[in-house]
Motif scaffolding. Sequence first.
Motif, PDB file in Angstrom:
ATOM      1  N   PRO A 107       5.641   8.395  -1.587  1.00  0.00           N
ATOM      2  CA  PRO A 107       5.272   8.243  -0.170  1.00  0.00           C
ATOM      3  C   PRO A 107       3.977   8.934   0.212  1.00  0.00           C
ATOM      4  O   PRO A 107       3.365   8.569   1.214  1.00  0.00           O
ATOM      5  CB  PRO A 107       6.475   8.833   0.572  1.00  0.00           C
ATOM      6  N   LYS A 108       3.559   9.910  -0.576  1.00  0.00           N
ATOM      7  CA  LYS A 108       2.253  10.531  -0.302  1.00  0.00           C
ATOM      8  C   LYS A 108       1.137   9.530  -0.564  1.00  0.00           C
ATOM      9  O   LYS A 108       0.224   9.374   0.251  1.00  0.00           O
ATOM     10  CB  LYS A 108       2.077  11.776  -1.172  1.00  0.00           C
ATOM     11  N   TYR A 111       0.653   6.308   1.916  1.00  0.00           N
ATOM     12  CA  TYR A 111       0.033   6.476   3.237  1.00  0.00           C
ATOM     13  C   TYR A 111      -1.187   5.554   3.321  1.00  0.00           C
ATOM     14  O   TYR A 111      -2.121   5.655   2.528  1.00  0.00           O
ATOM     15  CB  TYR A 111      -0.389   7.936   3.406  1.00  0.00           C
ATOM     16  N   VAL A 132       5.019   2.677  10.457  1.00  0.00           N
ATOM     17  CA  VAL A 132       4.501   3.448   9.329  1.00  0.00           C
ATOM     18  C   VAL A 132       2.987   3.261   9.229  1.00  0.00           C
ATOM     19  O   VAL A 132       2.434   2.289   9.761  1.00  0.00           O
ATOM     20  CB  VAL A 132       5.174   3.033   8.001  1.00  0.00           C
ATOM     21  N   ARG A 278       6.110  12.164  10.531  1.00  0.00           N
ATOM     22  CA  ARG A 278       6.773  11.789   9.285  1.00  0.00           C
ATOM     23  C   ARG A 278       5.898  12.082   8.066  1.00  0.00           C
ATOM     24  O   ARG A 278       6.363  12.672   7.089  1.00  0.00           O
ATOM     25  CB  ARG A 278       7.140  10.312   9.299  1.00  0.00           C
ATOM     26  N   GLN A 279       4.647  11.655   8.080  1.00  0.00           N
ATOM     27  CA  GLN A 279       3.809  11.840   6.905  1.00  0.00           C
ATOM     28  C   GLN A 279       3.556  13.311   6.619  1.00  0.00           C
ATOM     29  O   GLN A 279       3.503  13.719   5.457  1.00  0.00           O
ATOM     30  CB  GLN A 279       2.480  11.099   7.058  1.00  0.00           C
ATOM     31  N   ASP A 280       3.428  14.124   7.662  1.00  0.00           N
ATOM     32  CA  ASP A 280       3.265  15.562   7.443  1.00  0.00           C
ATOM     33  C   ASP A 280       4.530  16.158   6.843  1.00  0.00           C
ATOM     34  O   ASP A 280       4.463  17.052   5.987  1.00  0.00           O
ATOM     35  CB  ASP A 280       2.920  16.262   8.759  1.00  0.00           C
ATOM     36  N   ILE A 282       6.609  14.543   4.873  1.00  0.00           N
ATOM     37  CA  ILE A 282       6.587  14.112   3.472  1.00  0.00           C
ATOM     38  C   ILE A 282       5.666  15.008   2.654  1.00  0.00           C
ATOM     39  O   ILE A 282       6.033  15.493   1.576  1.00  0.00           O
ATOM     40  CB  ILE A 282       6.124  12.647   3.380  1.00  0.00           C
ATOM     41  N   ASN A 283       4.462  15.219   3.155  1.00  0.00           N
ATOM     42  CA  ASN A 283       3.491  16.025   2.410  1.00  0.00           C
ATOM     43  C   ASN A 283       3.991  17.455   2.204  1.00  0.00           C
ATOM     44  O   ASN A 283       3.801  18.040   1.123  1.00  0.00           O
ATOM     45  CB  ASN A 283       2.148  16.025   3.133  1.00  0.00           C
TER      46      ASN A 283
END
Length: 385
Positions: A107-108, A111, A132, A278-280, A282-283
């Motif tokens: 998932p990283k 993006y 997303v 969400r992406q933060d 995940i990271n």
Amino acid sequence: MDLRYGTNPHQQAAGALPAHPGRWPARVLRGSPSYVNMLDALNSWQLVREASRALGRPAAASFKHVSPAGAALAGAVDPVTAELYGVDPDRVGALTSAYLRARDADPKSSYGDFAALSHPVDAELAELLTRVVCDGVIAPGYAPGTVESLGRKKNGRFLVMEADPAFVPPRRETREVFGLQLTQQRDDRELSASLLDDLVCGALPAAASEDLLLGLTVLRYTQSNSVCYLRGGQTLGIGAGQQSRVDCTRLAGAKTDTWWLRRHPAVRSLAFRPEIRRQDRINWQIRFVEGDLTPDENARLSAALAAPAPELTDDQRARWRAGLDGVAFVSDGALPFRDNVDHAHRHGVAYIAEPGGSIRSAEVADACREHGIALARTGLRLFHH
């Protein structure tokens, strides 16, 4: 067709023409593609179309820089993926499940991906795509109203493309490099389970054969050298474009470990503040898993959490990694040394498919027997450049 720009924004006057006048493999419904967008769209569409045809289920891919970050067939969405993307795992549709599973492999890297689907996009998947960070999508059709809703994404810049499933490409393909035209026969060899008939050692359950066949399809459209790890009809880690195959094996293995460690209770219990995107999340999960946070990162992670992070020691990581098994491993070229097998074994690999034909293929087979890994020799190299 005019393109926004070439490989880079300073490369202007870019365009695309069909190899045969009037025969387009896909059309643009919304947005304006770049050169790389077209490469991602056309390669990813071929991958999902072939995977779905070979395995009889909807397929999806998440593409970045002309290689898949992840690919998957429709199947069960596990609680970690469901929670991350806010879906009910018991009610999610087949096509949405395929894309969620593809995107969750890495998932990283996913993006800002390009999504590809083997079947027409329905309302459920369209709604997910609007939530997303994704740059475009290609599919063989769209349910009523979905093109319009997707077209509003990114202030109207989201790229929506429709593939023609009846399109048959020419037998020969040509590219121009530095003033020279290079021509070759298109790689149209059918990928089927019969490629796994040459079983050197071990046994292949039906599920493992499906994973290996999916892996062969994935690597056909991944920049070489390439390998991938798979389980349960989805990729767990893909290594692409490495000059050394064992480096590729190690890179993809590290991604596989990260995928598995994201399921560890300590990682799942990270309590992020509501405003953290969400992406933060995940990271931060990935950096927490990797365990080598800098002092500055430790401070920023603490600020992103509503409660202190739980402990995740090296010993806990090692014990959790040891629980991953039943993994399939596919290589687009012959394994030249047994070190690829030794590294693959560390990531739960129980099944390998590779072309064979290396001068040290006997050593590779011995390594598989030593580790209790089933080995199938396909006799088919799948380089992609």
